[in-house]
Design a protein around this motif. Structure first.
Motif, mmCIF file in Angstrom:
data_model
loop_
_atom_site.group_PDB
_atom_site.id
_atom_site.type_symbol
_atom_site.label_atom_id
_atom_site.label_comp_id
_atom_site.label_asym_id
_atom_site.label_seq_id
_atom_site.Cartn_x
_atom_site.Cartn_y
_atom_site.Cartn_z
ATOM 1 N N PRO A 342 -5.562 1.462 16.774
ATOM 2 C CA PRO A 342 -5.952 2.875 16.941
ATOM 3 C C PRO A 342 -4.738 3.762 17.256
ATOM 4 O O PRO A 342 -3.987 3.485 18.196
ATOM 5 C CB PRO A 342 -6.945 2.832 18.111
ATOM 6 C CG PRO A 342 -7.548 1.461 18.010
ATOM 7 C CD PRO A 342 -6.447 0.560 17.539
ATOM 8 N N GLY A 343 -4.541 4.775 16.443
ATOM 9 C CA GLY A 343 -3.429 5.707 16.650
ATOM 10 C C GLY A 343 -2.094 5.222 16.099
ATOM 11 O O GLY A 343 -1.098 5.934 16.187
ATOM 12 N N VAL A 344 -2.059 4.012 15.542
ATOM 13 C CA VAL A 344 -0.790 3.472 15.028
ATOM 14 C C VAL A 344 -0.933 3.131 13.541
ATOM 15 O O VAL A 344 -1.916 2.503 13.129
ATOM 16 C CB VAL A 344 -0.348 2.208 15.803
ATOM 17 C CG1 VAL A 344 0.998 1.701 15.283
ATOM 18 C CG2 VAL A 344 -0.242 2.496 17.292
ATOM 19 N N TYR A 345 0.056 3.548 12.767
ATOM 20 C CA TYR A 345 0.031 3.361 11.305
ATOM 21 C C TYR A 345 1.378 2.778 10.858
ATOM 22 O O TYR A 345 2.367 2.836 11.585
ATOM 23 C CB TYR A 345 -0.188 4.706 10.608
ATOM 24 C CG TYR A 345 -1.472 5.390 11.035
ATOM 25 C CD1 TYR A 345 -2.623 5.280 10.268
ATOM 26 C CD2 TYR A 345 -1.526 6.125 12.221
ATOM 27 C CE1 TYR A 345 -3.811 5.894 10.663
ATOM 28 C CE2 TYR A 345 -2.697 6.744 12.621
ATOM 29 C CZ TYR A 345 -3.836 6.621 11.841
ATOM 30 O OH TYR A 345 -4.999 7.224 12.234
ATOM 31 N N ALA A 346 1.390 2.250 9.639
ATOM 32 C CA ALA A 346 2.652 1.759 9.070
ATOM 33 C C ALA A 346 2.749 2.239 7.637
ATOM 34 O O ALA A 346 1.728 2.459 6.967
ATOM 35 C CB ALA A 346 2.698 0.235 9.124
ATOM 36 N N SER A 347 3.975 2.408 7.164
ATOM 37 C CA SER A 347 4.173 2.792 5.762
ATOM 38 C C SER A 347 5.478 2.199 5.245
ATOM 39 O O SER A 347 6.377 1.859 6.017
ATOM 40 C CB SER A 347 4.196 4.328 5.654
ATOM 41 O OG SER A 347 4.332 4.699 4.300
ATOM 42 N N GLY A 348 5.576 2.086 3.918
ATOM 43 C CA GLY A 348 6.822 1.615 3.298
ATOM 44 C C GLY A 348 6.920 0.102 3.260
ATOM 45 O O GLY A 348 5.916 -0.610 3.281
ATOM 46 N N TRP A 349 8.141 -0.400 3.209
ATOM 47 C CA TRP A 349 8.365 -1.841 3.049
ATOM 48 C C TRP A 349 7.801 -2.654 4.214
ATOM 49 O O TRP A 349 7.382 -3.786 4.027
ATOM 50 C CB TRP A 349 9.857 -2.125 2.876
ATOM 51 C CG TRP A 349 10.340 -1.929 1.467
ATOM 52 C CD1 TRP A 349 9.678 -1.298 0.456
ATOM 53 C CD2 TRP A 349 11.588 -2.379 0.919
ATOM 54 N NE1 TRP A 349 10.445 -1.325 -0.691
ATOM 55 C CE2 TRP A 349 11.616 -1.976 -0.436
ATOM 56 C CE3 TRP A 349 12.683 -3.069 1.445
ATOM 57 C CZ2 TRP A 349 12.695 -2.253 -1.282
ATOM 58 C CZ3 TRP A 349 13.767 -3.346 0.606
ATOM 59 C CH2 TRP A 349 13.765 -2.949 -0.736
ATOM 60 N N CYS A 350 7.782 -2.096 5.433
ATOM 61 C CA CYS A 350 7.250 -2.880 6.560
ATOM 62 C C CYS A 350 5.735 -3.006 6.461
ATOM 63 O O CYS A 350 5.129 -3.853 7.098
ATOM 64 C CB CYS A 350 7.675 -2.292 7.909
ATOM 65 S SG CYS A 350 6.835 -0.767 8.358
ATOM 66 N N LYS A 351 5.121 -2.175 5.625
ATOM 67 C CA LYS A 351 3.670 -2.244 5.436
ATOM 68 C C LYS A 351 3.309 -3.119 4.239
ATOM 69 O O LYS A 351 2.386 -3.921 4.279
ATOM 70 C CB LYS A 351 3.133 -0.828 5.212
ATOM 71 C CG LYS A 351 1.694 -0.757 4.760
ATOM 72 C CD LYS A 351 1.397 0.594 4.114
ATOM 73 C CE LYS A 351 0.067 0.578 3.396
ATOM 74 N NZ LYS A 351 -0.001 1.583 2.344
ATOM 75 N N ARG A 352 4.054 -2.940 3.133
ATOM 76 C CA ARG A 352 3.661 -3.589 1.869
ATOM 77 C C ARG A 352 4.520 -4.784 1.511
ATOM 78 O O ARG A 352 4.270 -5.492 0.547
ATOM 79 C CB ARG A 352 3.795 -2.587 0.716
ATOM 80 C CG ARG A 352 2.839 -1.445 0.739
ATOM 81 C CD ARG A 352 3.114 -0.483 -0.411
ATOM 82 N NE ARG A 352 4.385 0.208 -0.223
ATOM 83 C CZ ARG A 352 5.432 0.108 -1.022
ATOM 84 N NH1 ARG A 352 5.386 -0.628 -2.094
ATOM 85 N NH2 ARG A 352 6.546 0.765 -0.763
ATOM 86 N N GLY A 353 5.644 -4.964 2.224
ATOM 87 C CA GLY A 353 6.632 -5.950 1.807
ATOM 88 C C GLY A 353 7.705 -5.256 0.971
ATOM 89 O O GLY A 353 7.522 -4.108 0.543
ATOM 90 N N PRO A 354 8.841 -5.938 0.764
ATOM 91 C CA PRO A 354 10.002 -5.287 0.150
ATOM 92 C C PRO A 354 9.881 -5.137 -1.354
ATOM 93 O O PRO A 354 10.574 -5.803 -2.123
ATOM 94 C CB PRO A 354 11.153 -6.237 0.516
ATOM 95 C CG PRO A 354 10.508 -7.571 0.614
ATOM 96 C CD PRO A 354 9.123 -7.338 1.112
ATOM 97 N N GLN A 355 9.005 -4.278 -1.790
ATOM 98 C CA GLN A 355 8.757 -4.070 -3.215
ATOM 99 C C GLN A 355 8.742 -2.596 -3.527
ATOM 100 O O GLN A 355 8.114 -1.822 -2.826
ATOM 101 C CB GLN A 355 7.387 -4.650 -3.601
ATOM 102 C CG GLN A 355 7.349 -6.162 -3.670
ATOM 103 C CD GLN A 355 8.330 -6.729 -4.686
ATOM 104 O OE1 GLN A 355 8.555 -6.122 -5.726
ATOM 105 N NE2 GLN A 355 8.929 -7.858 -4.378
ATOM 106 N N GLY A 356 9.406 -2.238 -4.602
ATOM 107 C CA GLY A 356 9.276 -0.874 -5.099
ATOM 108 C C GLY A 356 10.445 0.005 -4.713
ATOM 109 O O GLY A 356 11.070 -0.173 -3.666
ATOM 110 N N ASN A 361 7.636 4.312 -2.641
ATOM 111 C CA ASN A 361 7.449 4.464 -1.190
ATOM 112 C C ASN A 361 6.992 5.870 -0.836
ATOM 113 O O ASN A 361 6.259 6.073 0.129
ATOM 114 C CB ASN A 361 8.739 4.101 -0.453
ATOM 115 C CG ASN A 361 8.929 2.603 -0.458
ATOM 116 O OD1 ASN A 361 8.110 1.871 0.078
ATOM 117 N ND2 ASN A 361 9.967 2.136 -1.130
ATOM 118 N N ARG A 362 7.394 6.828 -1.660
ATOM 119 C CA ARG A 362 6.936 8.213 -1.432
ATOM 120 C C ARG A 362 5.417 8.263 -1.631
ATOM 121 O O ARG A 362 4.690 8.806 -0.783
ATOM 122 C CB ARG A 362 7.635 9.159 -2.405
ATOM 123 C CG ARG A 362 7.196 10.578 -2.277
ATOM 124 C CD ARG A 362 8.060 11.510 -3.120
ATOM 125 N NE ARG A 362 7.601 12.869 -2.945
ATOM 126 C CZ ARG A 362 6.639 13.438 -3.659
ATOM 127 N NH1 ARG A 362 6.053 12.758 -4.621
ATOM 128 N NH2 ARG A 362 6.273 14.669 -3.424
#
Ligand code: NAP
Length: 451
Positions: A342-356, A361-362
């Protein structure tokens, strides 16, 4: 309505895109972009190849985010060291984790810890001047160097190593790396792909760049390149593979080019299974593979190639700070479509793995920002104290925070140093140098934003 206090940890492209979307769409947002380094831009500064200045120019657009009224940059603030994740959650209504994936995945083969063996993460960080890798001093003094992996990171490294000093002149390759590369003695670079050209992760533009290098002859066995792509490889992926095959066929028919001092060998269906040597790596044992339903099957047929340096470019894992929910198996922040807790989110490589690449990532960051905005709509009241309290904590703990104006001074000093040497910039590679530049106008220590 109260202000919404948002902390974004990690000021790479993913964090900046989240910040941008939230700052634009939520007038009540007060955003602190926190980075452990005194410099922003994450992988754009520390990962993108120094000779890809076109990509690095994205920093100009991203810089505008740092200049927004409701966004602050807090550099030189390492969460998990000078302030904890628990403290951050207590201080901010929303925490967004955009810390990337920077730790090298291991090959898990015997000999991996021999001298002369490096992961691409640390090797790229070294030539891009990240303080943590500044003193790596990689062994580039042998005749033969191996790169494991068939992604664009592997090609970036091969290209950098293959370029002459003149070809690197317009890059922002750090001076310590230029000096070492100028002394490097290898004449053979091996690129090992455990699967074949149909499965390779690299893309045609990066592949074709290798063919432009003045010192490098490219050796590809024509017999390893399929004459056509299988019917099931259709759509975008099919087109991408077809382009790769075209470039590889061109190399295969080009011949030896004996006048070139460096040979770059593409070896497909070759999985490294051991690194051999006494103290220092001297040989790489590979096992031939075949592909069944896209999967790599070992054939039992082995071969040894003399190598004096090995760089594995086989992907990365995120590095969690204590308390952050983490998926150990995948090496990413544990999350459900970007929701961590709750209240915490992730984005980018730390969320999906090092791809793209950066545009991917945008897209991801914009989607996460939309989700946060939708969740914010459900909240009646925001009551966390936000950045003022963090400032107080950091002052108490003697942390020298580098704000946006500090970064601007670092930037100006780096560009000035670079221009003097005919380059786009000469990066500072030590935190102390960055901090000194950030305070360069005589204003002394950063004074904090405590009211
Ligand atoms: P990648 O494209 O996923 O490539 C990783 C490579 O490592 C694959 O060939 C993979 O083979 C291989 N590998 C994995 N585990 C292995 C093992 N145990 N032994 C041998 N080989 C192994 O990742 P990347 O090169 O790190 O790049 C990360 C992302 O950044 C990619 O999306 C890439 O396109 C992007 N990038 C883009 C650029 C650019 O646009 N110029 C530059 C750099 C990076 P398998 O396929 O068999 O698993």
């Amino acid at each position: 309505m109260h202000e919404v206090h948002i902390a974004i940890v990690g000021s790479g492209p993913s964090g900046l895109y989240v910040a941008d979307a939230l700052a634009r769409k939520c007038s009540l947002a007060r955003i602190d972009l926190i980075d452990r380094l005194p410099t922003p831009f994450g992988l754009l500064r520390g990962g993108v190849a120094p000779d890809h200045q076109g990509t690095k120019n994205i920093a100009r657009q991203l810089e505008r985010v740092l200049n927004r009224e409701n966004v602050r940059f807090l550099g030189n603030v390492e969460i998990g060291r000078v302030a904890s994740y628990a403290e951050l959650k207590a201080l901010y209504d929303i925490v967004v984790v955009t810390i990337g994936a920077l730790d090298d995945r291991r090959m898990d083969i015997p000999g991996e810890d021999l001298d002369g063996v490096y992961g691409s993460g640390v090797f790229v960080a070294w030539y891009n001047g990240l303080p943590k890798a500044r003193d790596l001093d990689p062994r580039l003094d042998g005749a033969s160097l191996a790169i494991v992996g068939n992604g664009n990171v592997a090609l970036d490294i091969a290209r950098l190593l293959g370029k002459s000093a003149e070809e690197l002149a317009t890059s922002d390759l750090c001076v310590h790396a230029r000096e070492m590369l100028a002394l490097a003695s290898f004449s053979d670079i091996w690129l090992f792909g455990r699967r074949g050209p149909l499965e390779a992760g690299f893309t045609a533009a990066e592949l074709a760049e290798l063919g432009q290098l003045e010192r490098v002859a490219i050796l590809v066995d024509a017999g390893q390149i399929p004459s056509r792509i299988p019917a099931e490889l259709s759509g975008e992926r099919g087109k991408l593979v077809e382009k790769n095959l075209e470039v590889l066929r061109g190399y295969a028919t080009r011949g030896e080019q004996p006048e070139k001092p460096i040979r770059l060998h593409f070896l497909f269906n070759a999985a490294p299974v051991a690194l051999l040597g006494e103290g220092r790596v001297r040989k790489l044992r590979l096992e031939r593979t075949r592909i069944e339903n896209g999967r790599c099957v070992m054939t039992g047929e082995t071969e040894e190639i003399p190598v004096d340096t090995v760089i594995s470019a086989i992907g990365y894992r995120a590095t969690p700070f204590p308390g952050l929910p983490f998926d150990q198996q995948r090496g990413i922040v544990a999350n459900q479509q970007g929701r961590v807790e709750p209240g915490v989110y992730a984005s980018g490589w730390c969320k999906r793995g090092p791809q793209g690449v950066i545009p991917a990532n945008r897209t991801d960051s914009l989607a996460v920002a939309e989700m946060i905005l939708a969740d914010l709509g459900q909240v009646q009241e925001f009551c966390k104290p936000g950045g003022k309290e963090l400032d107080r904590l950091l002052v108490q703990r003697g942390v020298r925070v580098v704000d946006y104006s500090g970064w601007q001074k670092i930037n100006a000093a780096e560009v000035a140093l670079g221009v003097a040497g005919g380059m786009p910039r000469e990066k500072f590679t030590r935190v102390e140098e960055m901090l000194a530049a950030a305070c360069a106008d005589g204003a002394g220590e950063w004074r904090g934003i405590v009211e």
